[in-house]
Design a protein around this motif. Structure first.
Motif, PDB file in Angstrom:
ATOM      1  N   UNK A 132      61.548  37.170  62.008  1.00  0.00           N
ATOM      2  CA  UNK A 132      62.032  38.541  62.219  1.00  0.00           C
ATOM      3  C   UNK A 132      63.440  38.778  61.699  1.00  0.00           C
ATOM      4  N   UNK A 133      64.233  37.720  61.509  1.00  0.00           N
ATOM      5  CA  UNK A 133      65.587  37.893  60.977  1.00  0.00           C
ATOM      6  C   UNK A 133      65.507  38.156  59.476  1.00  0.00           C
ATOM      7  N   UNK A 134      66.603  38.642  58.902  1.00  0.00           N
ATOM      8  CA  UNK A 134      66.582  38.929  57.461  1.00  0.00           C
ATOM      9  C   UNK A 134      66.379  37.659  56.654  1.00  0.00           C
ATOM     10  N   UNK A 135      66.994  36.546  57.108  1.00  0.00           N
ATOM     11  CA  UNK A 135      66.832  35.283  56.382  1.00  0.00           C
ATOM     12  C   UNK A 135      65.419  34.725  56.570  1.00  0.00           C
ATOM     13  N   UNK A 136      64.866  34.920  57.780  1.00  0.00           N
ATOM     14  CA  UNK A 136      63.493  34.477  58.029  1.00  0.00           C
ATOM     15  C   UNK A 136      62.499  35.239  57.175  1.00  0.00           C
ATOM     16  N   UNK A 137      62.704  36.543  57.055  1.00  0.00           N
ATOM     17  CA  UNK A 137      61.828  37.362  56.209  1.00  0.00           C
ATOM     18  C   UNK A 137      61.924  36.927  54.756  1.00  0.00           C
ATOM     19  N   UNK A 138      63.135  36.603  54.330  1.00  0.00           N
ATOM     20  CA  UNK A 138      63.336  36.168  52.944  1.00  0.00           C
ATOM     21  C   UNK A 138      62.610  34.851  52.688  1.00  0.00           C
ATOM     22  N   UNK A 139      62.698  33.917  53.646  1.00  0.00           N
ATOM     23  CA  UNK A 139      62.018  32.630  53.455  1.00  0.00           C
ATOM     24  C   UNK A 139      60.506  32.806  53.454  1.00  0.00           C
ATOM     25  N   UNK A 140      59.987  33.693  54.321  1.00  0.00           N
ATOM     26  CA  UNK A 140      58.555  33.945  54.365  1.00  0.00           C
ATOM     27  C   UNK A 140      58.072  34.580  53.068  1.00  0.00           C
ATOM     28  N   UNK A 141      58.849  35.537  52.537  1.00  0.00           N
ATOM     29  CA  UNK A 141      58.482  36.170  51.271  1.00  0.00           C
ATOM     30  C   UNK A 141      58.556  35.173  50.125  1.00  0.00           C
ATOM     31  N   UNK A 142      59.571  34.308  50.167  1.00  0.00           N
ATOM     32  CA  UNK A 142      59.700  33.273  49.145  1.00  0.00           C
ATOM     33  C   UNK A 142      58.495  32.339  49.175  1.00  0.00           C
ATOM     34  N   UNK A 143      58.045  31.992  50.372  1.00  0.00           N
ATOM     35  CA  UNK A 143      56.879  31.122  50.509  1.00  0.00           C
ATOM     36  C   UNK A 143      55.657  31.770  49.866  1.00  0.00           C
ATOM     37  N   UNK A 144      55.467  33.068  50.074  1.00  0.00           N
ATOM     38  CA  UNK A 144      54.345  33.778  49.474  1.00  0.00           C
ATOM     39  C   UNK A 144      54.431  33.770  47.954  1.00  0.00           C
ATOM     40  N   UNK A 145      55.626  34.026  47.436  1.00  0.00           N
ATOM     41  CA  UNK A 145      55.822  34.054  45.985  1.00  0.00           C
ATOM     42  C   UNK A 145      55.499  32.701  45.376  1.00  0.00           C
ATOM     43  N   UNK A 146      56.012  31.634  45.991  1.00  0.00           N
ATOM     44  CA  UNK A 146      55.780  30.294  45.449  1.00  0.00           C
ATOM     45  C   UNK A 146      54.331  29.848  45.649  1.00  0.00           C
ATOM     46  N   UNK A 147      53.691  30.294  46.724  1.00  0.00           N
ATOM     47  CA  UNK A 147      52.267  29.989  46.910  1.00  0.00           C
ATOM     48  C   UNK A 147      51.454  30.534  45.749  1.00  0.00           C
ATOM     49  N   UNK A 148      51.743  31.778  45.369  1.00  0.00           N
ATOM     50  CA  UNK A 148      51.030  32.404  44.254  1.00  0.00           C
ATOM     51  C   UNK A 148      51.348  31.705  42.943  1.00  0.00           C
ATOM     52  N   UNK A 149      52.634  31.365  42.745  1.00  0.00           N
ATOM     53  CA  UNK A 149      53.035  30.713  41.506  1.00  0.00           C
ATOM     54  C   UNK A 149      52.368  29.349  41.349  1.00  0.00           C
ATOM     55  N   UNK A 150      52.351  28.560  42.433  1.00  0.00           N
ATOM     56  CA  UNK A 150      51.724  27.236  42.379  1.00  0.00           C
ATOM     57  C   UNK A 150      50.210  27.376  42.212  1.00  0.00           C
ATOM     58  N   UNK A 151      49.621  28.355  42.866  1.00  0.00           N
ATOM     59  CA  UNK A 151      48.185  28.594  42.711  1.00  0.00           C
ATOM     60  C   UNK A 151      47.854  28.927  41.261  1.00  0.00           C
ATOM     61  N   UNK A 152      48.650  29.780  40.647  1.00  0.00           N
ATOM     62  CA  UNK A 152      48.429  30.130  39.246  1.00  0.00           C
ATOM     63  C   UNK A 152      48.545  28.902  38.346  1.00  0.00           C
ATOM     64  N   UNK A 153      49.516  28.042  38.647  1.00  0.00           N
ATOM     65  CA  UNK A 153      49.719  26.831  37.842  1.00  0.00           C
ATOM     66  C   UNK A 153      48.590  25.826  38.024  1.00  0.00           C
ATOM     67  N   UNK A 154      48.025  25.797  39.241  1.00  0.00           N
ATOM     68  CA  UNK A 154      47.022  24.776  39.587  1.00  0.00           C
ATOM     69  C   UNK A 154      45.588  25.307  39.528  1.00  0.00           C
ATOM     70  N   UNK A 155      45.375  26.378  38.819  1.00  0.00           N
ATOM     71  CA  UNK A 155      44.014  26.865  38.655  1.00  0.00           C
ATOM     72  C   UNK A 155      43.484  27.655  39.822  1.00  0.00           C
ATOM     73  N   UNK A 156      44.374  28.252  40.609  1.00  0.00           N
ATOM     74  CA  UNK A 156      43.947  29.127  41.691  1.00  0.00           C
ATOM     75  C   UNK A 156      44.106  28.577  43.090  1.00  0.00           C
ATOM     76  N   UNK A 157      44.467  27.304  43.238  1.00  0.00           N
ATOM     77  CA  UNK A 157      44.603  26.687  44.559  1.00  0.00           C
ATOM     78  C   UNK A 157      45.986  26.072  44.704  1.00  0.00           C
ATOM     79  N   UNK A 158      46.791  26.645  45.603  1.00  0.00           N
ATOM     80  CA  UNK A 158      48.142  26.122  45.832  1.00  0.00           C
ATOM     81  C   UNK A 158      48.137  24.896  46.742  1.00  0.00           C
TER      82      UNK A 158
END
Length: 274
Positions: free
Chosen positions: A84-110
């Protein structure tokens, strides 16, 4: 509100009658020890909920052959990290971004998994508030070094219990995290490696076929690890941790743990803010 799918099968070695009753004794937690719960807006999970059942089952089944110690271990409370904090929200959003990036790199599965992390209460507090840091008690925590963070797979909670530190009342804390593993490579205990050996790899393990440790390199520890739950537990036997750990390490064999019943496969949790 996204859904989290628990992809790992949780192997249950402890019967329901062996799991300590959560309602027995006092559920009051020392406010000094968990002051960050209030500061960070963490939400207590109801004991009758599906989330509580899955986490509790995973925790106790991860005790493996140590069923005698499981009887002496009690979950006091489970809190959800709402980010709920601004830093917590940033880390959660970062996790989503990197999940998608790793999934794209690994053929769809992060290759996102749940994993445990145990440490002293003040370190857990700092992680929840500020994120992981390579200098957080690296000398005292065998799962934290200057180069990486090591977490225990969902079915090996006891390894992280041993990495935690309990207070004079036997109260300790664990984090249950989501971890982006991507493509993994093996790193041995005596390795001097401090980053992936090539861009092909995203994380490391001690054993590809039966990992006991998930290793996340320090540049990725706050983008690839997202603390989701804080488990407060009582384990009075850990007050003499060094002597207990030495005895446990002597008696335990890496492959001695055997699952009995598989359950909790493909269960779905709802995690706010992730």
């Amino acid at each position: 509100m996204n859904q989290i799918v628990v992809e790992d099968q949780v192997s249950v070695t402890i019967g329901d009658d062996q799991i300590p009753c959560a309602t027995s004794g006092s559920n009051e937690i020392d406010s000094d020890g968990l002051e960050f719960v209030v500061k960070n807006g963490l939400a207590k999970i109801q004991e009758s909920s599906l989330e509580d059942f899955i986490i509790r089952t995973s925790f106790f089944s991860g005790m493996g052959q140590n069923s005698g110690l499981a009887k002496k271990t009690k979950i006091v409370a489970i809190h959800k990290n709402l980010n709920s904090s601004w830093s917590g929200k940033a880390r959660a959003q970062s996790f989503q971004v990197f999940s998608k990036a790793v999934a794209d790199k690994c053929g769809g599965d992060a290759n996102v998994k749940y994993a445990w992390y145990g440490a002293a209460s003040d370190e857990i507090s700092d992680i929840v508030m500020h994120g992981f840091s390579w200098c957080l008690k690296a000398d005292g925590n065998r799962d934290c070094s200057r180069h990486s963070i090591s977490l225990s797979p969902a079915k090996f909670s006891f390894d992280s219990v041993l990495s935690s530190e309990v207070d004079e009342n036997g109260l300790g804390l664990l984090l249950l995290c989501r971890v982006i593993l991507g493509k993994q490579e093996v790193v041995t205990a005596d390795s001097n490696q401090f980053h992936p050996s090539s861009p092909e790899f995203d994380s490391s393990v001690d054993d590809l076929s039966a990992p006991r440790k998930y290793i996340v390199w320090s540049p990725y520890m706050n983008s690839h690890i997202l603390p989701c739950y804080i488990i407060s537990f009582e384990a009075p036997y850990l007050r003499g941790k060094k002597d207990f750990q030495a005895a446990t390490d002597t008696k335990s064999e890496r492959n001695s743990w055997k699952p009995v019943v598989s359950c909790c496969s493909q269960l779905v949790l709802k995690q706010g803010g992730v």
